[in-house]
Design a protein around this motif. Sequence first.
Motif, short mmCIF file in Angstrom:
data_model
loop_
_atom_site.label_atom_id
_atom_site.label_comp_id
_atom_site.label_asym_id
_atom_site.label_seq_id
_atom_site.Cartn_x
_atom_site.Cartn_y
_atom_site.Cartn_z
N ILE A 1 14.39 -3.39 121.38
CA ILE A 1 15.65 -2.70 121.42
C ILE A 1 16.29 -3.41 119.93
N MET A 2 16.28 -4.68 119.97
CA MET A 2 17.02 -5.36 118.63
C MET A 2 16.23 -5.29 117.46
N PRO A 3 14.97 -5.15 117.39
CA PRO A 3 14.27 -4.90 116.08
C PRO A 3 14.70 -3.37 115.63
N ALA A 4 14.68 -2.43 116.63
CA ALA A 4 15.25 -1.00 116.08
C ALA A 4 16.57 -1.00 115.59
N ILE A 5 17.47 -1.89 116.39
CA ILE A 5 18.98 -1.62 115.80
C ILE A 5 18.91 -2.39 114.52
N ASN A 6 18.44 -3.32 114.23
CA ASN A 6 18.35 -4.22 113.01
C ASN A 6 17.87 -3.16 111.74
N SER A 7 16.70 -2.36 112.17
CA SER A 7 16.17 -1.44 111.25
C SER A 7 17.11 -0.16 110.98
N VAL A 8 18.21 0.29 111.82
CA VAL A 8 18.92 1.03 111.53
C VAL A 8 20.21 0.61 110.62
N ILE A 9 20.57 -0.70 111.02
CA ILE A 9 21.47 -1.36 110.13
C ILE A 9 21.22 -1.76 108.87
N LYS A 10 19.95 -1.81 108.57
CA LYS A 10 19.40 -2.46 107.14
C LYS A 10 19.24 -0.89 106.18
N SER A 11 19.26 0.23 107.08
CA SER A 11 19.02 1.67 106.34
C SER A 11 20.41 1.95 105.43
N ASP A 12 20.12 3.05 104.93
CA ASP A 12 21.56 3.64 104.41
C ASP A 12 22.12 4.60 105.26
N LEU A 13 21.87 4.63 106.56
CA LEU A 13 22.72 5.50 107.62
C LEU A 13 23.93 5.47 107.48
N PHE A 14 24.55 4.20 107.60
CA PHE A 14 26.09 4.03 107.41
C PHE A 14 26.66 3.70 105.92
N LEU A 15 25.79 4.01 104.75
CA LEU A 15 26.12 3.76 103.76
C LEU A 15 27.16 5.18 103.15
N VAL A 16 28.52 4.62 102.72
CA VAL A 16 29.34 5.69 102.03
C VAL A 16 29.18 5.57 100.46
N ASP A 17 28.91 6.65 99.88
CA ASP A 17 28.92 6.70 98.49
C ASP A 17 30.25 7.09 97.86
N THR A 18 31.11 6.22 97.46
CA THR A 18 32.45 6.49 96.91
C THR A 18 32.75 5.74 95.54
N GLN A 19 33.68 6.41 94.79
CA GLN A 19 34.01 5.76 93.65
C GLN A 19 35.04 4.78 94.01
N ASP A 20 35.77 4.50 94.89
CA ASP A 20 36.78 3.65 95.22
C ASP A 20 35.87 2.55 96.11
N GLN A 21 35.78 1.37 95.35
CA GLN A 21 35.15 0.37 96.16
C GLN A 21 36.29 -0.74 96.94
N GLY A 22 35.75 -1.28 97.96
CA GLY A 22 36.78 -2.14 98.75
C GLY A 22 36.88 -3.38 97.67
N SER A 23 38.02 -4.17 98.17
CA SER A 23 38.11 -5.54 97.55
C SER A 23 38.55 -6.59 98.47
#
Length: 153
Positions: free
Chosen positions: A32-54
């Motif tokens: 279970i944890m290796p599967a969760i870690n692979s999802v976290i490392k993927s671009d699944l939750f990556l939001v492509d935006t012009q406004d970068q956080g600080s």
Amino acid sequence: MKKYLILFLKKHPVLVFVLGIGALILIQREFIMPAINSVIKSDLFLVDTQDQGSATPVSNSLTELAFTHCNSYIKSELGSDVTINFPEKPINAWSLGDYQYVINAEVDITSDTSNTVTKKYVCRINYKNKSDEEGALDFANWSVYGLSGLDNI
């Protein structure tokens, strides 16, 4: 064979419980944890935006508008039975990225029954139109997700 298994389970329930917990921990750690870690490392939750956080406070046109809209929201929430005075600028404003902002500021509140009280507040607000800043002055294009510090008023 089935009879011996049932007899073993009835005689040693603690051992069966410990073995079951061990099996659950092993399954979680190895599968279970290796599967969760692979999802976290993927671009699944990556939001492509012009406004970068600080991580440090920022000041730009959108943080100033976020401050103004948070103040308007506070005025509407507190009602007309109190007098409210806001400073010109917030104490700090942070961009969380993807047009989400956290505003930290003070407000002076005077009601009919008490003296003037200065309260610090934190407002989390989001600009819905993303990079299209034409509608930034309209409060309908903003969403207030949270307001804290003004609970006892």
